[in-house]
Design a protein around this motif. Structure first.
Motif, mmCIF file in Angstrom:
data_model
loop_
_atom_site.group_PDB
_atom_site.id
_atom_site.type_symbol
_atom_site.label_atom_id
_atom_site.label_comp_id
_atom_site.label_asym_id
_atom_site.label_seq_id
_atom_site.Cartn_x
_atom_site.Cartn_y
_atom_site.Cartn_z
ATOM 1 N N ASN A 141 0.861 -1.245 -0.017
ATOM 2 C CA ASN A 141 0.054 -0.167 -0.083
ATOM 3 C C ASN A 141 0.862 1.181 -0.144
ATOM 4 O OD1 ASN A 141 -1.657 2.142 0.788
ATOM 5 N ND2 ASN A 141 -3.056 0.760 1.735
ATOM 6 N N GLU A 142 0.945 1.837 -1.077
ATOM 7 C CA GLU A 142 1.778 2.958 -1.319
ATOM 8 C C GLU A 142 1.367 4.330 -0.329
ATOM 9 O OE1 GLU A 142 4.829 3.155 -2.766
ATOM 10 O OE2 GLU A 142 4.232 1.102 -3.343
ATOM 11 N N LYS A 143 -0.052 4.314 -0.134
ATOM 12 C CA LYS A 143 -0.589 5.455 0.874
ATOM 13 C C LYS A 143 0.235 5.346 2.150
ATOM 14 C CE LYS A 143 -4.861 7.282 2.554
ATOM 15 N NZ LYS A 143 -6.199 7.251 2.503
ATOM 16 N N LEU A 144 -0.124 4.038 2.797
ATOM 17 C CA LEU A 144 0.471 3.712 3.967
ATOM 18 C C LEU A 144 2.057 3.817 4.001
ATOM 19 C CD1 LEU A 144 -1.525 0.691 5.191
ATOM 20 C CD2 LEU A 144 -1.677 2.901 5.904
ATOM 21 N N SER A 145 2.882 3.710 2.905
ATOM 22 C CA SER A 145 4.028 3.857 2.872
ATOM 23 C C SER A 145 4.524 5.319 3.459
ATOM 24 C CB SER A 145 4.760 3.420 1.641
ATOM 25 O OG SER A 145 4.582 2.007 1.834
ATOM 26 N N TRP A 146 3.685 6.270 2.447
ATOM 27 C CA TRP A 146 3.852 7.518 2.537
ATOM 28 C C TRP A 146 3.500 7.981 3.860
ATOM 29 C CZ3 TRP A 146 0.133 11.539 3.298
ATOM 30 C CH2 TRP A 146 0.436 12.979 3.071
ATOM 31 N N MET A 147 2.476 7.567 4.644
ATOM 32 C CA MET A 147 1.990 7.879 5.863
ATOM 33 C C MET A 147 2.982 7.555 6.790
ATOM 34 S SD MET A 147 -2.001 7.158 5.603
ATOM 35 C CE MET A 147 -2.993 8.579 5.411
ATOM 36 N N ALA A 189 3.772 -2.122 4.266
ATOM 37 C CA ALA A 189 4.265 -0.773 3.987
ATOM 38 C C ALA A 189 5.740 -0.414 4.489
ATOM 39 C CB ALA A 189 3.262 0.226 4.148
ATOM 40 N N LEU A 197 -4.389 6.720 11.901
ATOM 41 C CA LEU A 197 -4.738 5.858 10.732
ATOM 42 C C LEU A 197 -5.985 4.958 10.779
ATOM 43 C CD1 LEU A 197 -0.849 5.245 9.723
ATOM 44 C CD2 LEU A 197 -2.635 6.825 8.561
ATOM 45 N N GLU A 255 -7.052 1.786 8.414
ATOM 46 C CA GLU A 255 -6.289 1.584 7.405
ATOM 47 C C GLU A 255 -5.062 0.830 7.732
ATOM 48 O OE1 GLU A 255 -5.391 5.047 4.512
ATOM 49 O OE2 GLU A 255 -6.731 6.000 5.822
#
Length: 133
Positions: A2-8, A32, A117, A120
């Motif tokens: 999950n790229e969104k989680l990686s960013w977060m 992530a 989060l 998620e």
């Protein structure tokens, strides 16, 4: 992954001396990772940290006469620390830092990230899709 989680997860690194953050499942699957750590290294660490977390949970009776609940694992090395906390059912957040990090600040930031989060960070159960495959 999950790229969104990686960013977060990069938010966990907004603490002086924090190095890396990874999100993993209880069975050691990488979900992530933050920037600055390769996918291969994050995969390796996810597997190792799942084992460490499992060992931590199994030693709870050593700490108390009655059943107790695991909250966090902290491992200290000469040059740094590794923190592991629950991030939802079957999910864990791990952060590494140098030995100069403020442990309370790192833990607080991790807790805030998990709270923000919310769901998620959990791995929902897989349901039968009805396909023949």
């Amino acid at each position: 992954m999950n790229e969104k989680l990686s960013w977060m997860l990069n938010d966990a690194l907004d603490v002086p001396e924090a190095r890396h953050a990874i999100l993993l499942t209880a069975d050691g699957i990488l979900q992530a990772h933050s920037q600055g750590i390769s996918r291969d290294e994050a995969d390796k660490q996810a597997a190792a940290l799942a084992g460490l977390q499992s060992l931590s949970r199994s030693t709870a009776e050593f700490c108390a006469d009655s059943p107790t609940t695991w909250r966090q694992t902290l491992v200290e090395f000469v040059d740094g620390f590794v923190f592991i906390i629950a991030a939802g059912p079957g999910a864990y957040l791990a952060v590494s830092s140098t030995d100069k990090a403020d442990l309370e600040v790192v833990t607080y930031r991790m807790q805030k990230l998990v709270a923000r989060l919310g769901r998620e960070l959990t791995s929902p159960p897989r349901w039968d899709t009805g396909s023949a495959v």
